[in-house]
Design an enzyme around this catalytic site. Structure first.
Site, PDB file in Angstrom:
ATOM      1  CE1 TYR A  55      39.610  18.164  28.001  1.00 46.92           C
ATOM      2  CE2 TYR A  55      39.301  20.245  26.875  1.00 46.92           C
ATOM      3  CZ  TYR A  55      38.937  18.940  27.079  1.00 46.92           C
ATOM      4  OH  TYR A  55      37.900  18.397  26.358  1.00 46.92           O
ATOM      5  CG  HIS A 121      34.598  16.378  30.907  1.00 46.34           C
ATOM      6  ND1 HIS A 121      35.802  16.994  31.112  1.00 46.34           N
ATOM      7  CD2 HIS A 121      34.706  15.817  29.675  1.00 46.34           C
ATOM      8  CE1 HIS A 121      36.600  16.819  30.072  1.00 46.34           C
ATOM      9  NE2 HIS A 121      35.954  16.098  29.183  1.00 46.34           N
ATOM     10  CB  SER A 200      37.337  13.145  18.233  1.00 44.46           C
ATOM     11  OG  SER A 200      38.099  13.291  19.397  1.00 44.46           O
ATOM     12  N   PRO A 201      35.969  15.391  15.557  1.00 47.05           N
ATOM     13  CG  PRO A 201      35.721  17.539  14.667  1.00 47.05           C
ATOM     14  CD  PRO A 201      36.119  16.812  15.921  1.00 47.05           C
ATOM     15  CG  LEU A 202      38.780  16.584  11.247  1.00 46.57           C
ATOM     16  CD1 LEU A 202      39.841  17.636  10.978  1.00 46.57           C
ATOM     17  CD2 LEU A 202      38.080  16.169   9.941  1.00 46.57           C
ATOM     18  N   GLY A 205      42.567  13.278  14.013  1.00 43.24           N
ATOM     19  CA  GLY A 205      43.498  13.523  12.923  1.00 43.24           C
ATOM     20  C   GLY A 205      43.566  12.414  11.892  1.00 43.24           C
ATOM     21  CG  PHE A 206      42.349   7.708  10.979  1.00 45.06           C
ATOM     22  CD1 PHE A 206      43.304   6.760  11.319  1.00 45.06           C
ATOM     23  CD2 PHE A 206      41.547   7.466   9.874  1.00 45.06           C
ATOM     24  CE1 PHE A 206      43.454   5.605  10.559  1.00 45.06           C
ATOM     25  CE2 PHE A 206      41.681   6.321   9.114  1.00 45.06           C
ATOM     26  CZ  PHE A 206      42.646   5.379   9.459  1.00 45.06           C
ATOM     27  CB  SER A 208      44.286  14.938   8.517  1.00 46.66           C
ATOM     28  OG  SER A 208      45.281  13.974   8.828  1.00 46.66           O
TER      29      SER A 208
END
Length: 327
Positions: A55, A121, A200-202, A205-206, A208
């Site tokens: 990152y 990773h 990416s559990p959301l 951001g989708f 949200s």
């Protein structure tokens, strides 16, 4: 915040994914702002922070190292190493040397003498997972890491590696609209006593509920190449958002909270690590740990999901395209 166990590692039920502070979603906050945000996140009750050497070329690890230094013993840090180069010909000694160099650099950037959870990773197909597991066992013996894991691994890779050095957690993409690991990987984790950490559990951001077909993304923003954010797919996925809004109204919550509560209800060894640069959203995510779905509510959601087709996804191959895009 409530806590959960990833094998023997106890962490907050919701973790914090820090990548977005340094890269991936357009412009990033300045250093001091990010430090303050991480302090506030800890004050809210988060004790599990996720980063990686990849990152921002190590800058994200440096950020966490500075931010968490004042309460290092109160938190758990997960970071990742990535061996991308071809390793068709190597020895265990060479592999151990490569990994040792990576862990030492991460420890230096993180300003610590150990890491609670150290992931590979991505699984390098040139290297038997058993050899990686052996190296992880050596680092555990030396106290450099307390546990280890894999990211985006298959059931076979998990079983082979776990037989050499028991795995603490698997970290892979998982959300209410990305359920590809429910068939084999997550049940395998349950069987073997391995934790599962959902990145990416959301769905970036989708989930949200704040994204619509007119939303525009610019610059170095992963959502420009993640296909679920294509206009046609946003429109086609509206039934899923309608379902989340329906239960959000019932539970006096938000769609994101319902999404995370659904995940927490699935298995007690799953820990989501949403990332955000907005304190209100971070608080919202944390509160989802207290949002309890009844068995009937959960079953209603599951039944509805079985009738909804998901359009678009998130693939490493698509993310690689981000480097070639122009503003």
């Amino acid at each position: 915040m409530k806590s959960r166990k990833l094998r023997n590692l106890e962490v907050s039920a919701i973790g914090y994914g820090s990548m977005g502070l340094s890269q991936g979603y357009g412009s990033t906050p300045d250093w001091k702002e990010s430090i303050q945000l991480l302090h506030n996140t800890y004050d809210m009750g988060y004790t599990f922070f996720d980063t990686a050497e990849a990152y921002a070329m190590g800058a994200n690890e440096e950020l966490l190292g500075e931010a968490l230094a004042g309460f290092r013993n109160e938190v758990s840090i997960a970071t990742k190493f990535w061996i991308q180069e071809s390793m068709e010909a190597y020895s265990k000694e060479k592999l151990m040397s490569i990994i040792r160099n990576k862990i030492e650099n991460s420890l230096k950037r993180l300003k610590t003498d150990h890491i609670e959870l150290y992931y590979q990773h991505r699984v390098n197909k040139d290297i038997p997972v058993e050899d990686i597991a052996y190296c992880m066992g050596e680092l555990i013996k030396e106290g450099k890491i307390l546990g280890w894991g894999q990211s985006q691994a298959t059931e076979e890779e998990i079983r082979k590696a776990h037989a050499i050095t028991p795995i603490t957690a698997i970290q892979s993409e998982y959300s209410i609209m990305a359920r590809q690991f429910e068939k084999d990987v997550i049940p395998t984790c349950g069987e073997l006593g391995i934790g599962f950490v959902a990145f990416s559990p959301l769905a970036n951001g989708f989930l949200s509920g704040q994204v619509n077909a007119e939303t525009q993304f610019t610059g170095i923003d992963a959502r420009r190449v993640i296909t679920r954010f294509e206009k046609d797919n946003i429109l086609a996925n509206q039934p899923l958002l309608d379902l989340l809004h329906q239960f959000a109204t019932i539970k006096e919550a938000t769609p994101a909270q319902v999404s995370l509560a659904w995940m927490l209800h699935k298995n007690d060894f799953i820990v989501p690590i949403p990332g955000s640069r907005n304190l209100k959203r971070i608080q919202e995510n944390m509160s989802s740990a207290d949002l309890v779905l009844s068995e009937d509510e959960f079953n209603q959601i599951e039944s509805a999901l079985s009738t909804i087709q998901i359009h678009g996804n998130r693939r490493d191959e698509d993310l690689a395209k981000l480097r070639t895009l122009k503003d």
